[in-house]
Scaffold this motif. Structure first.
Motif, PDB file in Angstrom:
ATOM      1  N   ASN A  25       0.810  -1.224   0.000  1.00  0.00           N
ATOM      2  CA  ASN A  25       0.000   0.000   0.000  1.00  0.00           C
ATOM      3  C   ASN A  25       0.844   1.276   0.000  1.00  0.00           C
ATOM      4  O   ASN A  25       0.301   2.370  -0.073  1.00  0.00           O
ATOM      5  N   ARG A  26       2.161   1.136   0.045  1.00  0.00           N
ATOM      6  CA  ARG A  26       3.049   2.295  -0.046  1.00  0.00           C
ATOM      7  C   ARG A  26       3.896   2.275  -1.319  1.00  0.00           C
ATOM      8  O   ARG A  26       4.737   3.144  -1.502  1.00  0.00           O
ATOM      9  N   ASP A  28       4.374   3.223  -4.704  1.00  0.00           N
ATOM     10  CA  ASP A  28       3.772   4.238  -5.577  1.00  0.00           C
ATOM     11  C   ASP A  28       3.458   3.694  -6.965  1.00  0.00           C
ATOM     12  O   ASP A  28       2.403   4.006  -7.522  1.00  0.00           O
ATOM     13  N   ASN A  31       0.324   1.424  -6.660  1.00  0.00           N
ATOM     14  CA  ASN A  31      -0.860   2.189  -6.251  1.00  0.00           C
ATOM     15  C   ASN A  31      -1.312   3.180  -7.311  1.00  0.00           C
ATOM     16  O   ASN A  31      -2.510   3.319  -7.570  1.00  0.00           O
ATOM     17  N   GLU A  87      -8.027  -1.279   1.720  1.00  0.00           N
ATOM     18  CA  GLU A  87      -7.179  -0.820   0.619  1.00  0.00           C
ATOM     19  C   GLU A  87      -8.027  -0.414  -0.584  1.00  0.00           C
ATOM     20  O   GLU A  87      -7.733   0.577  -1.248  1.00  0.00           O
ATOM     21  N   ILE A  91      -8.007   3.262  -2.373  1.00  0.00           N
ATOM     22  CA  ILE A  91      -7.759   3.461  -3.806  1.00  0.00           C
ATOM     23  C   ILE A  91      -8.949   4.152  -4.461  1.00  0.00           C
ATOM     24  O   ILE A  91      -8.781   5.088  -5.255  1.00  0.00           O
TER      25      ILE A  91
END
Length: 133
Positions: A25-26, A28, A31, A87, A91
């Motif tokens: 989730n970090r 880049d 995501n 998550e 998003i």
């Protein structure tokens, strides 16, 4: 002694990436692409003259999974991330902020169409997943 020191150093160097890897989730790269895929989905749903390029979307999804695996994430980590409601909400919220920030208004298809055509023209990730009729 020199040999055991070298072995210990090599072990330490090759062990670090597995522990130093950032959570999914970090990441880049991952995501940003998931947010852009959501943007493309919203645009094609909100604009009657824009369609999804489904084969391209499936190919991009496979490529993104392959990228995650190459970065050292396990199948289980990837599945848990994709199945996480928290998550998914994060998003979706990022995609919503992007849409609003670019002038999209719910119930106004022309705003979806305008952004969709802009994304296609600028050849963004979202734009690459769309096709204007």
């Amino acid at each position: 002694m020199k040999r055991s020191l070298m072995a210990a150093l090599a072990l330490a160097l090759f062990s670090v990436p597995a522990f130093a890897r950032e959570p999914l989730n970090r990441n880049d790269y991952i995501n940003d692409r998931l947010v852009q895929a959501r943007v493309a989905d919203l645009l094609r749903r909100g604009c009657p003259s824009i369609d999804a390029r489904l084969i391209r979307a499936f190919a991009e999804a496979r490529a993104l999974k392959r990228y995650a695996l190459e970065q050292g994430y396990s199948e289980a980590e990837i599945e848990a991330f994709l199945d996480s409601r928290e998550e998914r909400r994060r998003i979706y919220a990022e995609a919503d902020r992007y849409m609003v920030g670019n002038g999209v208004v719910n119930g106004q298809p022309e705003t979806f169409c305008r952004l969709g055509r802009d994304e296609i023209a600028r050849q963004t990730i979202a734009g690459s997943l769309l096709n204007a009729r």
